[in-house]
Design a protein around this motif. Sequence first.
Motif, PDB file in Angstrom:
ATOM      1  N   PRO A  17       0.788  -1.242   0.000  1.00  0.00           N
ATOM      2  CA  PRO A  17       0.000   0.000   0.000  1.00  0.00           C
ATOM      3  C   PRO A  17       0.815   1.284   0.000  1.00  0.00           C
ATOM      4  O   PRO A  17       0.504   2.214  -0.762  1.00  0.00           O
ATOM      5  CB  PRO A  17      -0.851  -0.145   1.267  1.00  0.00           C
ATOM      6  CG  PRO A  17      -1.059  -1.608   1.412  1.00  0.00           C
ATOM      7  CD  PRO A  17       0.260  -2.217   0.981  1.00  0.00           C
ATOM      8  N   ALA A  18       1.844   1.377   0.836  1.00  0.00           N
ATOM      9  CA  ALA A  18       2.626   2.613   0.895  1.00  0.00           C
ATOM     10  C   ALA A  18       3.204   2.977  -0.469  1.00  0.00           C
ATOM     11  O   ALA A  18       3.264   4.150  -0.845  1.00  0.00           O
ATOM     12  CB  ALA A  18       3.750   2.482   1.918  1.00  0.00           C
ATOM     13  N   SER A  19       3.613   1.968  -1.232  1.00  0.00           N
ATOM     14  CA  SER A  19       4.174   2.202  -2.556  1.00  0.00           C
ATOM     15  C   SER A  19       3.182   2.860  -3.499  1.00  0.00           C
ATOM     16  O   SER A  19       3.578   3.500  -4.478  1.00  0.00           O
ATOM     17  CB  SER A  19       4.608   0.870  -3.182  1.00  0.00           C
ATOM     18  OG  SER A  19       5.597   0.232  -2.427  1.00  0.00           O
ATOM     19  N   CYS A  20       1.893   2.676  -3.222  1.00  0.00           N
ATOM     20  CA  CYS A  20       0.851   3.150  -4.124  1.00  0.00           C
ATOM     21  C   CYS A  20       0.382   4.557  -3.794  1.00  0.00           C
ATOM     22  O   CYS A  20      -0.458   5.116  -4.523  1.00  0.00           O
ATOM     23  CB  CYS A  20      -0.312   2.167  -4.111  1.00  0.00           C
ATOM     24  SG  CYS A  20       0.198   0.507  -4.626  1.00  0.00           S
ATOM     25  N   ALA A  21       0.908   5.149  -2.733  1.00  0.00           N
ATOM     26  CA  ALA A  21       0.559   6.534  -2.412  1.00  0.00           C
ATOM     27  C   ALA A  21       0.916   7.484  -3.552  1.00  0.00           C
ATOM     28  O   ALA A  21       0.131   8.388  -3.872  1.00  0.00           O
ATOM     29  CB  ALA A  21       1.227   6.965  -1.109  1.00  0.00           C
ATOM     30  N   PRO A  22       2.076   7.334  -4.221  1.00  0.00           N
ATOM     31  CA  PRO A  22       2.368   8.231  -5.344  1.00  0.00           C
ATOM     32  C   PRO A  22       1.357   8.117  -6.484  1.00  0.00           C
ATOM     33  O   PRO A  22       0.953   9.137  -7.047  1.00  0.00           O
ATOM     34  CB  PRO A  22       3.764   7.783  -5.795  1.00  0.00           C
ATOM     35  CG  PRO A  22       4.377   7.192  -4.584  1.00  0.00           C
ATOM     36  CD  PRO A  22       3.249   6.499  -3.883  1.00  0.00           C
TER      37      PRO A  22
END
Length: 346
Positions: A284-289
């Motif tokens: 999930p964190a990777s998909c913030a951008p």
Amino acid sequence: MGVIEKYAHLLPVTEKTPRITLGEGSTPLVHVDNISKLLGIELWAKLEGCNPSGSFKDRGMVMAVAKALEDGAKALVCASTGNTSASAAAYAAAAGVPCYVLLPAGKVALGKLAQALMYGATVVAVKGNFDRALEMARSAAESKGFAIVNSVNPYRLWGQRSGAWEICEALGRVPDWHAIPVGNAGNISAYWAGYKQYKEIGRIDRLQRMMGFQAAGAAPLVTGKPCPNPETVATAIRIGNPVSAHLAKEAVAQSSGEFNSVTDEEILAAQKLLSSKGGLFAEPASCAPLAGLIKLKNEGRLPAGITVTMILTGNGLKDPDTAMSQVGRPIEIGDNIDELLEVMRG
């Protein structure tokens, strides 16, 4: 060839620095065709989940551990929301030194916890958030004379610069925007330093905008004040008081970039879009951008046709529970072809 061997001429290594490696770095930079068309830009994804422990942390960890060994450290210590612990434990195992990791109790994705334990680290669950765990880790490291390998360790950020160098080499130029998730804020700082270093030695002729994205429930760099009780499904960036905040602010200011926040709902929608339309599975964190780019597109603030590199900081298998919460279960049938063909009709 690992990060230290490949980029020794750009890193603060000496003849005494051990050339340890688990094969980190040299991760793919993939053009995301379908989502590029959707957003009206040229979107490239840097697959940092292809590193040995499944996240970008390995780039810096190999440097931190190598320099710790050079200085005679007997053990490693870190606090972590998950990925740092996995990386530190992996490189400690390879180097043959003990590793102690402090995790906020109940706040770490199962895949990352499993990694730290399997690599043989001593894992301590702290009844507090990451910021408190880091305070304790720093105190313990100083008291015991062990090496702390969080991003407060300057060699971590040196190693992480290598991601910027690889992007420039793969593209043959610098992107227009660099989109990256921001938690403890070391990685955005490291990429900016890496780009600047490449410009200084003449490998690129300009610099790009640094676009940092935080989860709305843990967005101190967006709000401008610490977040004492950070909460987000994006566990890797669930940090309320980033230790490298000052460096991240400098990177954004110097590059005329921005910090933006996205909700958990936007992050999870981006994760599903990236997987189902891009074929890339990231935590999930990777998909913030990506969530942030979609938000900017909807607001009319994403320039058409620009080249954007997006850092997918960790593999989706780091947090399978969150992924499974978004999708349906397998269709169960009997062991006959008619039931299978019926499913395939739909």
